[in-house]
Design a protein around this motif. Sequence first.
Motif, mmCIF file in Angstrom:
data_model
loop_
_atom_site.group_PDB
_atom_site.id
_atom_site.type_symbol
_atom_site.label_atom_id
_atom_site.label_comp_id
_atom_site.label_asym_id
_atom_site.label_seq_id
_atom_site.Cartn_x
_atom_site.Cartn_y
_atom_site.Cartn_z
ATOM 1 N N SER A 99 0.064 19.866 -64.145
ATOM 2 C CA SER A 99 1.334 19.166 -64.084
ATOM 3 C C SER A 99 1.093 17.871 -63.322
ATOM 4 O O SER A 99 0.606 17.890 -62.200
ATOM 5 C CB SER A 99 2.342 20.048 -63.340
ATOM 6 N N ILE A 100 1.419 16.759 -63.950
ATOM 7 C CA ILE A 100 1.038 15.470 -63.373
ATOM 8 C C ILE A 100 2.215 14.675 -62.832
ATOM 9 O O ILE A 100 3.264 14.617 -63.464
ATOM 10 C CB ILE A 100 0.296 14.623 -64.431
ATOM 11 N N VAL A 101 2.025 14.110 -61.682
ATOM 12 C CA VAL A 101 2.973 13.129 -61.172
ATOM 13 C C VAL A 101 2.195 11.842 -60.950
ATOM 14 O O VAL A 101 1.255 11.797 -60.163
ATOM 15 C CB VAL A 101 3.606 13.580 -59.845
ATOM 16 N N SER A 102 2.579 10.810 -61.676
ATOM 17 C CA SER A 102 1.862 9.550 -61.602
ATOM 18 C C SER A 102 2.746 8.544 -60.875
ATOM 19 O O SER A 102 3.778 8.139 -61.397
ATOM 20 C CB SER A 102 1.548 9.081 -63.014
ATOM 21 N N LEU A 103 2.352 8.187 -59.677
ATOM 22 C CA LEU A 103 3.182 7.334 -58.842
ATOM 23 C C LEU A 103 3.128 5.877 -59.285
ATOM 24 O O LEU A 103 2.089 5.381 -59.688
ATOM 25 C CB LEU A 103 2.724 7.438 -57.396
ATOM 26 N N ARG A 104 4.263 5.218 -59.191
ATOM 27 C CA ARG A 104 4.342 3.797 -59.498
ATOM 28 C C ARG A 104 3.811 3.008 -58.320
ATOM 29 O O ARG A 104 2.978 2.130 -58.454
ATOM 30 C CB ARG A 104 5.794 3.413 -59.745
ATOM 31 N N TYR A 123 7.824 18.278 -54.786
ATOM 32 C CA TYR A 123 8.271 18.694 -56.114
ATOM 33 C C TYR A 123 7.329 19.732 -56.690
ATOM 34 O O TYR A 123 7.743 20.761 -57.202
ATOM 35 C CB TYR A 123 8.301 17.496 -57.078
ATOM 36 N N LEU A 124 6.043 19.425 -56.610
ATOM 37 C CA LEU A 124 5.051 20.326 -57.200
ATOM 38 C C LEU A 124 5.084 21.684 -56.528
ATOM 39 O O LEU A 124 4.961 22.718 -57.186
ATOM 40 C CB LEU A 124 3.657 19.701 -57.110
#
Lengths: 340, 340
Positions: free
Chosen positions: B101-106, B119-120
Amino acid sequence: MGPNVERRPPVMADVARLAGVSHQTVSRVLNDHPNVRAETRTRVMRAIDQLGYRRNLVARALVTKHSRTLGVVSFDTTLYGPASTVYGIEQAARDAGYFVSIVSLRTIDRAGVNDAIGYLAEQGVDGIVVVAPQRSAARALDDLPAGMPAVAVEGWHQGDVSVVSVDQVEGARLATSHLLGLGHETVWHVSGPADWLEAEGRCEGWRAVLTEAGRRVPDLLTGDWSPRSGYQAGKHLAAMAGDVTAVFVANDQMALGLLRAFTEEGVKVPEQISIVGFDDIPESEFFSPPLTTIRQDFGAVGRRSIDVLLRQIESNEPLPHERLVVPPQFVRRGSTTGAR
Amino acid sequence: MGPNVERRPPVMADVARLAGVSHQTVSRVLNDHPNVRAETRTRVMRAIDQLGYRRNLVARALVTKHSRTLGVVSFDTTLYGPASTVYGIEQAARDAGYFVSIVSLRTIDRAGVNDAIGYLAEQGVDGIVVVAPQRSAARALDDLPAGMPAVAVEGWHQGDVSVVSVDQVEGARLATSHLLGLGHETVWHVSGPADWLEAEGRCEGWRAVLTEAGRRVPDLLTGDWSPRSGYQAGKHLAAMAGDVTAVFVANDQMALGLLRAFTEEGVKVPEQISIVGFDDIPESEFFSPPLTTIRQDFGAVGRRSIDVLLRQIESNEPLPHERLVVPPQFVRRGSTTGAR
DNA sequence: CCGGGTTGTGTTAACGCTCACAGTTCTTGC
DNA sequence: GCAAGAACTGTGAGCGTTAACACAACCCGG
């Protein structure tokens, strides 16, 4: 710190006990339910961060039947195109409050895509985005689990699923017309691999413009998107430098390969041969010469596809299938000029 | 098809009923439990695909406390480095039977990384990989939820977490020594942004080699990894072409910018100035001239980090924190040559 | 000052699976 | 041919949450 040696993370009941309310009230606080007294709310909140409580979304998903997770199936996310698309999808999903679970396929075929979709379905995703740039992969969408909201990106498909893509044909038309407009007699084309839908669309647009203008359609050269394959195509074209004055290359990486081959063979770009690429990767502006190309707005594609998908998820009836097209943009730089 | 108009997807109990066994037996079949009669197994299997049953991993995760999902926090996965690392991580995870599960930060900062980790954690991931290339982001690892297995990639950190990274210092040493070995008096450096750990490591290696050889350490130029910033640095360096004969650039994209600037200013590479890059992006081999550079094996980094993480997850006691280093590789191409 | 609505809170039952344990049936050796 | 154990299968509880409903306390107008 006292007798509290529980190592198990706190659950709602623990918070409830500490705050002196029922677990349901805690749930209501967490979900911003209106009917909770302000005083109760703060008491619960205090208990929550006193215990360091985090809600368990797995348990929540079990009862609500919604995981707020979207599945993404893609291919080789090392490449600029897929990577940018997936990035756009992830950003849009998170803005909408969804997580993204990614399966990045090594090789792309119907079985692989099917497996990936199956895994994601088991995992309980609320919907699936398939970045299916190949014909064989796109066909895997025919056997989606019934009732699973889905959207295809960059996939051509006339079946049961919505599609969001950049208008490849239009992009190719832009590139080819530009070259013709500069006075070139005809335009050669180095295309992507045959099975790729994008390659097909770009080829089609190129051919259409040439045919409409009544020009000769030269033999097609085919690469595999890599700079190396572009280099090989470039060597080939350089050998017949007299005949060739303009080339439309199906992506910027291959265009770089051509540039390199031409440099080695002493063919001047754009003086002897003009080149147009496709994608507008961040590097293109700094090639020698800077590459004239067609920009794809991958971010827009990601956002649009999440839009479509969420609309499907949030409505209860099945929605009609859409076909959204994002326009490409022509970027003029130094690799093209008029014919001699 | 008869009275079976249930639209609800089948559950284990449905399979059990159809196969004439208990739900527990179905579970055993699904989990390859040994003690199931072969005949029973096939009967269950038949029922499973007759109903099109898929197990619900959410329910399973609720009871086992293992989601077989790993969280990845990264930054701008549009860039070649992060994209390749994440790809490597995803492949390794899937090979080991885990989802990602990916979270790609801006934007990358401590708060952002913290939120992402939060969140994760709520989502119930079994472990987290943080691709934390900036000092500020790396520090977010200090406040991981207690007991959450985690590993940092490309992050410098002396705290409570294992780290896997490419040996940036060594890579920079390789680059700088190569240039010195060619007879250059000294080597200039265009570094990445100050807060980045990789930029720091590369700078450190460069400085160390110069100092050890008793050479003058020229003023540092700083870019932001983009080709444009390399272009600007290139213009600057071209203006003092007499003084500069060798440049080590902290990544290939900036090196491309330099190349472009030098071409515009009529500075010949490698005749007047030699250039070494870092990363070995697929394009580098086809720059003009082909770029001498330092290759990072992102796939290996991904695999190693998953190794470490899974070992943590699968052992019950907390493991000692490791520091794994993947060696970089020197790639000689056409952008470097001896001093005049 | 009392009925009917609102507001706040608690109780109970799912959700679909696995775990622990309790049965049942089949082997096997003597 | 029968006890003892292995092999197989079933039963019930519980994971942590939300949904549905029941109930208590409060407000208000007549």
